[in-house]
Design a protein around this motif. Sequence first.
Motif, PDB file in Angstrom:
ATOM      1  N   THR A 107      33.840  26.532  12.827  1.00  0.00           N
ATOM      2  CA  THR A 107      34.165  25.997  14.158  1.00  0.00           C
ATOM      3  C   THR A 107      33.656  26.942  15.231  1.00  0.00           C
ATOM      4  O   THR A 107      33.031  26.512  16.207  1.00  0.00           O
ATOM      5  N   TYR A 108      33.902  28.235  15.050  1.00  0.00           N
ATOM      6  CA  TYR A 108      33.434  29.207  16.042  1.00  0.00           C
ATOM      7  C   TYR A 108      31.912  29.250  16.104  1.00  0.00           C
ATOM      8  O   TYR A 108      31.320  29.353  17.176  1.00  0.00           O
ATOM      9  N   ILE A 109      31.262  29.153  14.949  1.00  0.00           N
ATOM     10  CA  ILE A 109      29.803  29.146  14.947  1.00  0.00           C
ATOM     11  C   ILE A 109      29.298  27.890  15.652  1.00  0.00           C
ATOM     12  O   ILE A 109      28.313  27.934  16.383  1.00  0.00           O
ATOM     13  N   GLY A 110      30.012  26.782  15.469  1.00  0.00           N
ATOM     14  CA  GLY A 110      29.671  25.560  16.192  1.00  0.00           C
ATOM     15  C   GLY A 110      29.807  25.728  17.694  1.00  0.00           C
ATOM     16  O   GLY A 110      29.001  25.206  18.470  1.00  0.00           O
ATOM     17  N   LEU A 111      30.830  26.482  18.126  1.00  0.00           N
ATOM     18  CA  LEU A 111      30.990  26.746  19.560  1.00  0.00           C
ATOM     19  C   LEU A 111      29.815  27.582  20.074  1.00  0.00           C
ATOM     20  O   LEU A 111      29.325  27.354  21.183  1.00  0.00           O
ATOM     21  N   LEU A 156      35.636  18.870  15.884  1.00  0.00           N
ATOM     22  CA  LEU A 156      34.584  17.858  15.733  1.00  0.00           C
ATOM     23  C   LEU A 156      33.357  18.218  16.578  1.00  0.00           C
ATOM     24  O   LEU A 156      32.235  18.241  16.071  1.00  0.00           O
ATOM     25  N   ARG A 157      33.566  18.518  17.863  1.00  0.00           N
ATOM     26  CA  ARG A 157      32.451  18.885  18.755  1.00  0.00           C
ATOM     27  C   ARG A 157      31.695  20.102  18.229  1.00  0.00           C
ATOM     28  O   ARG A 157      30.466  20.130  18.240  1.00  0.00           O
ATOM     29  N   PRO A 212      29.665  15.775   6.002  1.00  0.00           N
ATOM     30  CA  PRO A 212      30.917  15.273   5.433  1.00  0.00           C
ATOM     31  C   PRO A 212      32.148  15.704   6.247  1.00  0.00           C
ATOM     32  O   PRO A 212      33.096  14.931   6.401  1.00  0.00           O
ATOM     33  N   VAL A 213      32.131  16.931   6.774  1.00  0.00           N
ATOM     34  CA  VAL A 213      33.233  17.426   7.604  1.00  0.00           C
ATOM     35  C   VAL A 213      33.335  16.580   8.875  1.00  0.00           C
ATOM     36  O   VAL A 213      34.422  16.156   9.270  1.00  0.00           O
ATOM     37  N   VAL A 214      32.183  16.335   9.507  1.00  0.00           N
ATOM     38  CA  VAL A 214      32.140  15.542  10.742  1.00  0.00           C
ATOM     39  C   VAL A 214      32.650  14.123  10.483  1.00  0.00           C
ATOM     40  O   VAL A 214      33.461  13.605  11.245  1.00  0.00           O
ATOM     41  N   ASP A 215      32.189  13.519   9.380  1.00  0.00           N
ATOM     42  CA  ASP A 215      32.625  12.152   9.049  1.00  0.00           C
ATOM     43  C   ASP A 215      34.129  12.103   8.827  1.00  0.00           C
ATOM     44  O   ASP A 215      34.816  11.182   9.316  1.00  0.00           O
ATOM     45  N   LEU A 216      34.669  13.094   8.107  1.00  0.00           N
ATOM     46  CA  LEU A 216      36.100  13.141   7.836  1.00  0.00           C
ATOM     47  C   LEU A 216      36.883  13.323   9.140  1.00  0.00           C
ATOM     48  O   LEU A 216      37.886  12.629   9.363  1.00  0.00           O
TER      49      LEU A 216
END
Length: 164
Positions: free
Chosen positions: A62-66, A135-136, A154-158
């Motif tokens: 999540t942090y890497i996504g941020l 999600l974002r 798969p994480v995003v879909d879930l």
Amino acid sequence: MTQQQQLLFACIENCCYFKLSGELRYTNASGMDDLVERLFTSKLNCQQLVVDLNDVSFMDSTYIGLLASLARFCQQQQLPRPTLFSTNSDVNELLYSLCLEQAFDIVQQATSAAVELSAVSAQHYSEQQHGQMILRAHQALIALNDKNKAAFQPVVDLLKQQLK
């Protein structure tokens, strides 16, 4: 003993500095998410971004996504690639495994920023807001490249199913 997570921030002469430390997990990412949102809604005037990860001991997806969201902001605004400082080999391995070097200039050296940084507090997110943030962040991560898309779709879909 787990190291306390901390987020420090300053915007000086249109350069935004982020200094992160400790264990960065989705459970303590709301302050960072709020900053990213404020960037995208032009409440902060950033022409250049610098992220210091030298004191980070752990970072989840999540942090890497941020972080990926920060890079996406720079691309959308046609700003220079953000600079990311990190001397922790475990963190660097993670950054490179998720191809963040495609979106950031990663500098493996210590920083000596003589910048006055302010602590950013966690925001009080509802369960729904927390889910939206995760999600974002993962959508930003899969937008980086196909390898991440394969790993995190798969994480995003879930998450999308759960947030309906």
